[in-house]
Design an enzyme around this catalytic site. Structure first.
Site, mmCIF file in Angstrom:
data_model
loop_
_atom_site.group_PDB
_atom_site.id
_atom_site.type_symbol
_atom_site.label_atom_id
_atom_site.label_comp_id
_atom_site.label_asym_id
_atom_site.label_seq_id
_atom_site.Cartn_x
_atom_site.Cartn_y
_atom_site.Cartn_z
ATOM 1 N N GLY A 1 0.830 -1.184 0.000
ATOM 2 C CA GLY A 1 0.000 0.000 0.000
ATOM 3 C C GLY A 1 0.869 1.239 0.000
ATOM 4 O O GLY A 1 2.067 1.177 0.284
ATOM 5 N N TYR A 2 0.249 2.360 -0.303
ATOM 6 C CA TYR A 2 0.982 3.616 -0.455
ATOM 7 C C TYR A 2 0.461 4.648 0.520
ATOM 8 O O TYR A 2 -0.738 4.893 0.597
ATOM 9 C CB TYR A 2 0.872 4.103 -1.903
ATOM 10 N N ILE A 3 1.385 5.241 1.265
ATOM 11 C CA ILE A 3 1.052 6.317 2.195
ATOM 12 C C ILE A 3 1.024 7.607 1.385
ATOM 13 O O ILE A 3 1.957 7.868 0.615
ATOM 14 C CB ILE A 3 2.081 6.387 3.344
ATOM 15 N N ASN B 1 3.494 0.640 -9.957
ATOM 16 C CA ASN B 1 2.643 0.033 -8.938
ATOM 17 C C ASN B 1 1.817 1.073 -8.197
ATOM 18 O O ASN B 1 0.648 0.839 -7.893
ATOM 19 C CB ASN B 1 3.493 -0.772 -7.955
#
Length: 155
Positions: A30-32, A144
């Protein structure tokens, strides 16, 4: 400072289906939320957790800092701080003096198979397996972090 020099390619679907594959490893990432100058990724790869900071891409290079973190911390960060992510199975294929990492995406990106090779130099010559097709290094939709926001099945 860590530097990632990477090229990215699509994989021939028919050849991929017939290919004898090594055991793959399940990835959840996941990406912050960050800005255009930095991507912050939290990843679970099998039973290991990682946090990675990547800088802005210049050519095919960018700064990269990756650190292993406790699995429980990675799970908590994914739950608490990420708004979107991707899921995939990663396979590693040695070829010449390099290793190709092939990602078979799951969920909203199912059907997409992308191969990446990390290089020591932007101009390094390398062997391409026969199942590699078009280069998509410069096509940001295949990143991604972008697939997390605009999945392949929505294209």
């Amino acid at each position: 400072m860590g530097v990632e020099i990477e090229r990215k390619f699509l994989v021939d679907q028919k050849a991929w289906e017939k290919l004898e594959k090594p055991e793959g490893l399940h990835y959840q990432q996941g990406y912050i939320p960050s800005d255009d100058n930095c991507t912050v990724r939290v990843r679970i790869a099998g039973v290991h957790g990682y946090i990675t900071l990547k800088g802005r891409t210049k050519g095919i290079s960018r700064s990269e800092f990756e650190y292993e973190i406790p699995l429980a911390d990675a799970k908590a960060m994914l739950d608490q701080f990420t708004q979107n992510g991707t899921e995939k199975i990663r396979y590693k294929f040695p070829a010449g003096n390099r290793v190709w990492e092939v990602d078979e995406f799951l969920g909203p990106n199912k059907g997409l198979v992308v191969a990446e090779i990390e290089l020591e130099d932007e101009h390094e010559v390398f062997e391409k397996p026969t199942w590699i097709t078009d280069e998509v290094t410069d096509e940001m939709r295949y990143a991604n972090s972008n697939l997390a926001v605009r999945p392949f099945l929505e294209w």
